[in-house]
Motif scaffolding. Structure first.
Motif, mmCIF file in Angstrom:
data_model
loop_
_atom_site.group_PDB
_atom_site.id
_atom_site.type_symbol
_atom_site.label_atom_id
_atom_site.label_comp_id
_atom_site.label_asym_id
_atom_site.label_seq_id
_atom_site.Cartn_x
_atom_site.Cartn_y
_atom_site.Cartn_z
ATOM 1 N N CYS A 82 0.856 -1.188 0.000
ATOM 2 C CA CYS A 82 0.000 0.000 0.000
ATOM 3 C C CYS A 82 0.885 1.229 0.000
ATOM 4 C CB CYS A 82 -0.933 0.013 1.211
ATOM 5 S SG CYS A 82 -0.075 0.181 2.786
ATOM 6 N N ALA A 83 0.361 2.317 -0.550
ATOM 7 C CA ALA A 83 1.078 3.586 -0.486
ATOM 8 C C ALA A 83 1.141 4.057 0.962
ATOM 9 C CB ALA A 83 0.374 4.630 -1.345
ATOM 10 N N GLY A 84 2.194 4.797 1.292
ATOM 11 C CA GLY A 84 2.340 5.300 2.650
ATOM 12 C C GLY A 84 2.816 4.223 3.596
ATOM 13 N N ASP A 85 2.299 4.245 4.809
ATOM 14 C CA ASP A 85 2.649 3.267 5.843
ATOM 15 C C ASP A 85 1.460 2.337 6.060
ATOM 16 O OD1 ASP A 85 4.664 2.713 8.257
ATOM 17 O OD2 ASP A 85 2.617 2.514 8.991
ATOM 18 N N PRO A 86 1.675 1.022 6.156
ATOM 19 C CA PRO A 86 0.544 0.089 6.159
ATOM 20 C C PRO A 86 -0.463 0.290 7.275
ATOM 21 C CG PRO A 86 2.605 -1.080 5.777
ATOM 22 C CD PRO A 86 2.965 0.329 6.122
ATOM 23 N N MET A 87 -0.013 0.573 8.482
ATOM 24 C CA MET A 87 -0.935 0.542 9.608
ATOM 25 C C MET A 87 -1.539 1.897 9.959
ATOM 26 S SD MET A 87 -1.489 -2.469 10.233
ATOM 27 C CE MET A 87 -0.827 -3.830 9.281
ATOM 28 N N VAL A 88 -1.375 2.871 9.074
ATOM 29 C CA VAL A 88 -2.103 4.127 9.261
ATOM 30 C C VAL A 88 -3.592 3.901 9.011
ATOM 31 C CG1 VAL A 88 -2.442 6.450 8.322
ATOM 32 C CG2 VAL A 88 -0.131 5.604 8.761
ATOM 33 N N SER A 89 -3.903 2.946 8.127
ATOM 34 C CA SER A 89 -5.300 2.654 7.778
ATOM 35 C C SER A 89 -5.858 1.541 8.658
ATOM 36 C CB SER A 89 -5.391 2.239 6.311
ATOM 37 O OG SER A 89 -6.686 1.812 5.987
ATOM 38 N N THR A 90 -7.018 1.770 9.232
ATOM 39 C CA THR A 90 -7.636 0.761 10.095
ATOM 40 C C THR A 90 -8.047 -0.482 9.310
ATOM 41 O OG1 THR A 90 -9.784 1.864 9.847
ATOM 42 C CG2 THR A 90 -8.481 2.428 11.785
ATOM 43 N N THR A 91 -8.326 -0.350 8.023
ATOM 44 C CA THR A 91 -8.701 -1.514 7.229
ATOM 45 C C THR A 91 -7.542 -2.500 7.120
ATOM 46 O OG1 THR A 91 -9.676 -2.230 5.127
ATOM 47 C CG2 THR A 91 -8.073 -0.461 5.001
ATOM 48 N N HIS A 92 -6.312 -2.004 7.166
ATOM 49 C CA HIS A 92 -5.155 -2.887 7.124
ATOM 50 C C HIS A 92 -4.940 -3.556 8.477
ATOM 51 C CE1 HIS A 92 -3.593 -0.015 3.752
ATOM 52 N NE2 HIS A 92 -4.582 -0.791 3.354
ATOM 53 N N ALA A 93 -5.201 -2.835 9.549
ATOM 54 C CA ALA A 93 -5.120 -3.446 10.875
ATOM 55 C C ALA A 93 -6.129 -4.584 10.999
ATOM 56 C CB ALA A 93 -5.367 -2.386 11.954
ATOM 57 N N ASP A 94 -7.326 -4.371 10.456
ATOM 58 C CA ASP A 94 -8.346 -5.417 10.473
ATOM 59 C C ASP A 94 -7.883 -6.644 9.691
ATOM 60 O OD1 ASP A 94 -11.253 -6.326 10.880
ATOM 61 O OD2 ASP A 94 -11.073 -6.373 8.691
ATOM 62 N N LEU A 95 -7.240 -6.428 8.554
ATOM 63 C CA LEU A 95 -6.747 -7.546 7.755
ATOM 64 C C LEU A 95 -5.677 -8.320 8.517
ATOM 65 C CD1 LEU A 95 -6.731 -9.080 5.063
ATOM 66 C CD2 LEU A 95 -5.010 -7.440 4.247
ATOM 67 N N ARG A 96 -4.822 -7.626 9.248
ATOM 68 C CA ARG A 96 -3.797 -8.326 10.029
ATOM 69 C C ARG A 96 -4.433 -9.183 11.127
ATOM 70 N NH1 ARG A 96 1.240 -6.219 13.805
ATOM 71 N NH2 ARG A 96 2.524 -8.080 13.436
#
Length: 250
Positions: A82-96
């Protein structure tokens, strides 16, 4: 194994050496393009740089139907870009979390983020930012006011607000469009916003940073996307000087 890799802010060369090495050694490469995008590189250019095919994911692929991605990560080394840093977005935290629930090991390779870039470009001090918010494109019979609630709360605490501008397919919200929407929310809430900071193409060789009232910035030409806004709270003297020197604040 599922590794979340931040690509940085603008083009293919913003990635860390560690991230690039992991991509080139991965069995599967997925790229999401809905929270943000690298405007300085196409998917084809990324594939050539990584020496790997890249599968593009939509929001629904990540938030509602991540089965293919997780199945790949369960069997082989898989990277999620993903562009930027992965864990700035909550949707990526949910995927983890979903990956962990399936027993899939995960790791994070961080990248440069707009969260920190706005501080360097604007001079607004990072510890003086409050909660961020997003301004979506308006839809029929739906006119959100929550961004103005966040901005008002932050300003009452003398804090700055980072305002993300919406991306829908190939339509990128501009600084002017974002200000128009915020000013309409402010009018309904009877709130006055005296100052905006607009930033375009952070991470590129020619970013644009301008500070001023709504009337000045909504008509300014910030050029191509991506754009982002900041609504400052009370300014420190150094912040005023920085904005005057580098963003045209009068």
């Amino acid at each position: 194994m599922l590794t979340f890799i931040g690509l940085g802010l603008y083009d293919k060369e913003d990635i860390s050496e560690k991230g690039l090495r992991l991509i080139r050694n991965a069995d599967h490469v997925f790229l999401e393009g809905y929270t943000s995008r690298l405007m300085g590189a196409t998917r084809e250019e990324l594939e050539a740089y990584y020496h790997k095919p890249v599968r593009l994911l939509r929001r629904v692929d990540v938030e509602q139907h991540p089965e293919e991605l997780l199945d790949c990560a369960l069997r082989e080394n898989t990277v999620f870009l993903c562009a930027g840093d992965p864990m700035v977005s909550t949707t990526h935290a949910d995927l983890r979390i979903r990956a962990a629930d399936r027993g899939i090991p995960t790791a994070i390779i961080h990248g440069a983020s707009i969260v920190s870039a706005v501080c360097g470009l604007s001079g607004l001090q990072n510890y003086r930012f409050g909660k961020s918010c997003s301004v979506p494109f308006p839809q029929a019979h739906w006119s959100p006011t929550s961004p103005m609630e966040v901005i008002s709360e932050n300003r009452n605490l003398r804090l700055h607000t980072l305002v993300y501008l919406d991306i829908q397919d190939d339509h990128y919200m501009t600084v002017g469009e974002g200000i128009d929407l915020l000013e309409e929310m402010a009018r309904k809430k009877q709130v006055k916003i005296p100052l905006y900071v607009g930033i375009a193409r952070a991470g590129s060789d020619a970013p644009v940073v301008r500070a001023g009232p709504a009337g000045a910035l909504r008509c300014a030409d910030f050029g191509p996307p991506l754009h982002v806004l900041v609504v400052p709270g009370e300014l420190h003297d150094m912040e005023k000087t920085y904005l005057s020197r580098f963003a045209g604040l009068c």
